[in-house]
Motif scaffolding. Sequence first.
Motif, PDB file in Angstrom:
ATOM      1  N   UNK A  74       0.795  -1.220   0.000  1.00  0.00           N
ATOM      2  CA  UNK A  74       0.000   0.000   0.000  1.00  0.00           C
ATOM      3  C   UNK A  74       0.826   1.268   0.000  1.00  0.00           C
ATOM      4  N   UNK A  75       2.166   1.110   0.014  1.00  0.00           N
ATOM      5  CA  UNK A  75       3.054   2.277  -0.008  1.00  0.00           C
ATOM      6  C   UNK A  75       4.315   1.906  -0.791  1.00  0.00           C
ATOM      7  N   UNK A  76       4.766   2.800  -1.647  1.00  0.00           N
ATOM      8  CA  UNK A  76       5.905   2.493  -2.503  1.00  0.00           C
ATOM      9  C   UNK A  76       7.153   2.190  -1.687  1.00  0.00           C
ATOM     10  N   UNK A  77       7.422   2.987  -0.658  1.00  0.00           N
ATOM     11  CA  UNK A  77       8.647   2.781   0.124  1.00  0.00           C
ATOM     12  C   UNK A  77       8.675   1.402   0.766  1.00  0.00           C
ATOM     13  N   UNK A  78       7.584   0.992   1.379  1.00  0.00           N
ATOM     14  CA  UNK A  78       7.570  -0.314   2.039  1.00  0.00           C
ATOM     15  C   UNK A  78       7.538  -1.445   1.019  1.00  0.00           C
ATOM     16  N   UNK A 175      19.841  -1.931   3.624  1.00  0.00           N
ATOM     17  CA  UNK A 175      18.671  -1.968   2.743  1.00  0.00           C
ATOM     18  C   UNK A 175      17.861  -0.691   2.882  1.00  0.00           C
ATOM     19  N   UNK A 176      17.643  -0.259   4.114  1.00  0.00           N
ATOM     20  CA  UNK A 176      16.892   0.971   4.341  1.00  0.00           C
ATOM     21  C   UNK A 176      17.608   2.173   3.730  1.00  0.00           C
ATOM     22  N   UNK A 177      18.929   2.224   3.883  1.00  0.00           N
ATOM     23  CA  UNK A 177      19.695   3.327   3.313  1.00  0.00           C
ATOM     24  C   UNK A 177      19.624   3.320   1.787  1.00  0.00           C
ATOM     25  N   UNK A 178      19.710   2.142   1.186  1.00  0.00           N
ATOM     26  CA  UNK A 178      19.628   2.040  -0.270  1.00  0.00           C
ATOM     27  C   UNK A 178      18.279   2.531  -0.775  1.00  0.00           C
ATOM     28  N   UNK A 179      17.211   2.107  -0.113  1.00  0.00           N
ATOM     29  CA  UNK A 179      15.872   2.522  -0.548  1.00  0.00           C
ATOM     30  C   UNK A 179      15.685   4.020  -0.376  1.00  0.00           C
ATOM     31  N   UNK A 180      16.054   4.545   0.799  1.00  0.00           N
ATOM     32  CA  UNK A 180      15.787   5.960   1.088  1.00  0.00           C
ATOM     33  C   UNK A 180      16.739   6.907   0.371  1.00  0.00           C
TER      34      UNK A 180
END
Length: 205
Positions: A74-78, A175-180
Amino acid sequence: MGRRRGERLEQAILDATWDLLIQVGYAKLTMEAVAARAGTSRPVIHRRWPTRAQLALAALDHTAPSDTEPPDTGELRTDLLAMMRQIAHRFGSVHGEVLAGMTAETARDPEAAHALRARLTVTTRGRQVATMVRRAVERNEILPVLLPSRVTTLPLDLIRNEIVLYGRPPGEDAITEIVDSVLLPAILHAPAPGFDAGQPVAEKP
């Protein structure tokens, strides 16, 4: 029992290759050992897979789980976080060890380099990124964008590079750093439809 042919023989060869990859790794894999375990001959294997690299990659595909629908949280980031975790988990298995071993050998093995490049350019992950972006557009989370192919393949590329540099897939913080810091900015700053002659990967219905 009669001679095995066709799919039965191919499955026996790929199963034997996979067993040996688990036991001895890619560097020590030989077609002779595969032939002995599969109960066939080296020329038979060579006709189907001319190089050891092609055989190893075929065994990876043979044992790989079927591709599933991309995450839909429901959200692109997640969605992106969930997909990155899936890729990292797969690369943390024997698949990752074999690909890392092949990557290390590409500098001195042109056959491995060619086979690995061919394998890495054929991936459904780019389509998964495009699907997640399209869904985000449809729910008015982001504006329509034209996604360059390099952006859609970034998740796989970045995780592969992490393995080559550090010998392991990225952890949760990475992973979080790569996405953000990489994936989301690349998607959000992609050109809008009509900016150039490309076809929009995602557009409002």
